[in-house]
Design an enzyme around this catalytic site. Structure first.
Site, PDB file in Angstrom:
ATOM      1  N   ARG A   1       0.878  -0.982  -0.054  1.00  0.00           N
ATOM      2  CA  ARG A   1      -0.207  -0.079   0.130  1.00  0.00           C
ATOM      3  C   ARG A   1       0.803   1.365   0.114  1.00  0.00           C
ATOM      4  O   ARG A   1       0.841   2.085   0.992  1.00  0.00           O
ATOM      5  CB  ARG A   1      -0.866  -0.158   1.349  1.00  0.00           C
ATOM      6  CG  ARG A   1      -2.056   0.861   1.314  1.00  0.00           C
ATOM      7  CD  ARG A   1      -2.973   0.740   2.603  1.00  0.00           C
ATOM      8  NE  ARG A   1      -1.795   0.569   3.702  1.00  0.00           N
ATOM      9  CZ  ARG A   1      -1.985   0.281   4.893  1.00  0.00           C
ATOM     10  NH1 ARG A   1      -3.204   0.019   5.281  1.00  0.00           N
ATOM     11  NH2 ARG A   1      -1.036   0.255   5.796  1.00  0.00           N
TER      12      ARG A   1
ATOM     13  N   LYS B   1      18.940 -23.873   8.325  1.00  0.00           N
ATOM     14  CA  LYS B   1      20.219 -23.628   8.767  1.00  0.00           C
ATOM     15  C   LYS B   1      21.033 -25.084   8.672  1.00  0.00           C
ATOM     16  O   LYS B   1      20.542 -25.988   8.668  1.00  0.00           O
ATOM     17  CB  LYS B   1      20.133 -23.451  10.359  1.00  0.00           C
ATOM     18  CG  LYS B   1      19.531 -21.878  10.674  1.00  0.00           C
ATOM     19  CD  LYS B   1      19.657 -21.855  12.085  1.00  0.00           C
ATOM     20  CE  LYS B   1      18.712 -20.468  12.608  1.00  0.00           C
ATOM     21  NZ  LYS B   1      19.342 -19.344  12.551  1.00  0.00           N
TER      22      LYS B   1
ATOM     23  N   HIS C   1      10.454 -24.008  15.836  1.00  0.00           N
ATOM     24  CA  HIS C   1      11.712 -24.254  15.902  1.00  0.00           C
ATOM     25  C   HIS C   1      12.335 -25.436  16.815  1.00  0.00           C
ATOM     26  O   HIS C   1      12.773 -26.418  16.304  1.00  0.00           O
ATOM     27  CB  HIS C   1      12.654 -23.095  16.077  1.00  0.00           C
ATOM     28  CG  HIS C   1      12.282 -21.850  15.337  1.00  0.00           C
ATOM     29  ND1 HIS C   1      11.890 -21.911  14.094  1.00  0.00           N
ATOM     30  CD2 HIS C   1      12.435 -20.420  15.714  1.00  0.00           C
ATOM     31  CE1 HIS C   1      11.727 -20.529  13.379  1.00  0.00           C
ATOM     32  NE2 HIS C   1      11.988 -19.831  14.582  1.00  0.00           N
TER      33      HIS C   1
ATOM     34  N   LYS D   1      14.383 -14.461  25.641  1.00  0.00           N
ATOM     35  CA  LYS D   1      15.081 -13.306  25.279  1.00  0.00           C
ATOM     36  C   LYS D   1      15.785 -12.643  26.371  1.00  0.00           C
ATOM     37  O   LYS D   1      15.524 -12.661  27.595  1.00  0.00           O
ATOM     38  CB  LYS D   1      13.841 -12.324  24.767  1.00  0.00           C
ATOM     39  CG  LYS D   1      13.019 -12.931  23.524  1.00  0.00           C
ATOM     40  CD  LYS D   1      13.077 -11.816  22.355  1.00  0.00           C
ATOM     41  CE  LYS D   1      11.998 -12.396  21.453  1.00  0.00           C
ATOM     42  NZ  LYS D   1      12.928 -12.986  20.183  1.00  0.00           N
TER      43      LYS D   1
END
Ligand code: BG6
Length: 515
Positions: A65, A206, A264, A362
């Site tokens: 857009r 990977k 994962h 994290k």
């Protein structure tokens, strides 16, 4: 086919030593302004072109857009390639690639824009010989998948002419639980046949993840001890030092378990735990992965065998960083977990009694992803107790990233007059053994999409099985939140996660590795 024929690359189409070059085709990219496109997809396309793996007429069409002309889109791709490509920038490669760039402005509900997209694709077939072969890469929030796929269908873009192909590429999250994953599959499955749907789980692209299968099935020495007779437990860790960055909108409400365990880490588990496939083709791999995922069970007491946390302020790379609840865009009352740990059992003859501990977080101490196979202690040690005080358990650690390689940990005599035994590491380092640097996961996966090569893409059945494993944990945590019984425990940024995760392993008499 005889062994001699198998060794001859000219005779055997399965031989992977020949470079695999995509045939005539193009790609349409939805979500060109997003992080994923700029940091991963666009650079990977350039790297493939630079390695000579794209067809000369390859065309990339951006759809968004924005009031852009083709040149504006080319500038965006150029900036992203300059900033993030793995291979060196070569003007001649860039020029040739950029000739195939097109931009179609429009909203996802704009019929005229999808008409323009169809015409653009037809022109590309004409001008650049893309042969009617096009992949539609939906690098957009999953809430829009239905709109875009519906438009592709209505405007005749989803169905190929004979002898050509149309494929759709989607990124996780594939739903946020089993039910929504099924709904998503219905939307996609109504328009695209299952072998035209490519789900990206970039961990499967990977090199080190693919090496799990090479290690297990190309060697004789690992397989005999790869079972509950010798293995005490398995730890799968995906630790990140980064916070959520600018992804508050995506992350709040999703959390660590949905973000990476569902995909994962369960994919890693299935490669570590599966039986030998009859071949490495997609079907054979799928059968074995599905068998493992369907044998995974959760322990009964989820309060004792799972843990979740939320990062608080602390330090990362010598810099003071805010806690999750202080991040921009996060609700101050959010109970989204940024750390998750689960205990899983694999109920097969090979693995009964061997817990698989999965954790991710994290703002942890370091960025590291690894699979550690931790072996049982020797049944008897013919040494004085004092000599083996510092001896741990043998471990085989597959280092997925960053220091890609494999470490074998075992006891060794400390030099000196005493018989003292301590753990040492024997290391295989990718960079030391091979001169070529590993391609980025997205290079491999995009090339496989264009080649129509499916082994590295999870199928819907695997997605369903993964949600079946995780849903009870997510529901358990949600119930705890509702009742105000428990919340994710805070952990200081830069540490190794909440104390409850350590307690979870301690109950089993084990400790997490500190990579
Ligand atoms: C993504 C997650 O799938 O993987 C992110 O959504 C995470 O939250 C990322 O940061 C990590 O990828 P990698 O390849 O850097 O380990």
């Amino acid at each position: 086919m005889s062994a001699k024929e198998i060794g001859n690359p000219l005779r055997d189409p399965r031989d992977r030593r020949m470079p695999r070059i995509a045939g005539p085709c193009g790609m349409v990219l939805f979500g060109v302004t997003g992080d994923l496109s700029r940091k991963k997809i666009m650079p990977a396309i350039y790297d493939l072109a630079n390695r000579g793996l794209l067809p000369p007429g390859f065309s990339l069409t951006g759809f968004a857009r924005r009031d852009w002309a083709d040149q504006d889109f080319a500038q965006i791709v150029h900036d992203s390639v300059k900033a993030h490509a793995r291979t060196e920038f070569r003007e001649e490669v860039w020029q040739q690639l950029a000739e195939g760039f097109r931009f179609v402005p429009g909203n996802f509900d704009d019929d005229l824009a999808f008409d323009r997209l169809r015409r653009t694709i037809e022109e590309l077939d004409e001008l650049r010989g893309t042969g009617g072969n096009h992949a539609f890469y939906l690098a957009i929030p999953p809430g829009f998948f239905g709109d875009v796929v519906g438009q592709l269908n209505e405007h005749g873009l989803a169905r190929p002419r004979t002898e050509s192909w149309r494929r759709v590429v989607i990124e996780k999250p594939f739903g946020h639980d089993l039910q929504s994953a099924r709904e998503l599959q219905d939307i996609l499955g109504d328009v695209f046949p299952s072998d035209s749907i490519f789900r990206i789980d970039h961990y499967l692209g990977k090199e080190t993840v693919q090496n799990i299968l090479a290690m297990r099935f190309a060697n004789e020495m690992f397989e005999p001890i790869w079972n509950s007779n010798y293995v005490d437990h398995v730890q799968i860790t995906m630790a990140e030092d980064i916070g959520i960055g600018g992804r508050a909108g995506y992350y709040d409400g999703i959390g660590a378990a949905r973000d990476v365990i569902q995909n994962h880490l369960l994919q890693l588990l299935s490669l570590v735990a599966m039986e030998e496939p009859t071949s490495f083709d997609a079907r054979a791999l799928r059968i074995e992965k599905q068998k493992v995922l369907s044998s995974v069970t959760l322990p009964r007491r989820l309060d004792l065998t799972t843990a979740r946390g939320q990062y608080a302020a602390g330090w990362a790379g010598g810099v003071k960083v805010p806690g999750f609840l202080e991040e921009e865009g996060i609700k101050r009352t959010s109970t989204t977990e940024t750390y998750a740990a689960v205990t899983l059992n694999v109920e097969t003859r090979r693995w009964a009694g061997v817990p698989f501990y999965l954790r991710t977080g994290k703002r942890l101490g370091r960025r590291v992803t690894e699979v550690a196979i931790v072996f049982k202690r020797a049944p008897h040690l013919p040494f004085a107790d004092a000599s083996t005080e510092e001896l741990g358990q043998n471990a085989l650690v597959i280092r997925i990233q960053p220091d890609e390689g494999v470490t074998l940990r075992f006891g060794s005599k400390v030099p000196g007059t005493q018989m003292e035994i301590r753990d040492v590491n024997m290391d295989f380092v990718y960079g030391g053994a091979f001169t070529e640097s590993s391609p980025e996961a997205y290079e491999r996966l995009i090339l496989d999409v264009l080649l129509g090569d499916p082994p590295l893409f999870p199928r819907h059945e695997e997605v369903e099985l993964s949600w079946q494993i995780l849903d009870p944990v997510l529901e358990f945590w949600a119930r705890q939140d509702e009742k105000g019984k428990a919340k994710p425990e805070h952990y200081e940024s830069g540490t190794w996660g909440p104390a409850s995760a350590d307690a979870m392993l301690a109950r089993d008499g084990r400790v997490w590795r500190r990579p």
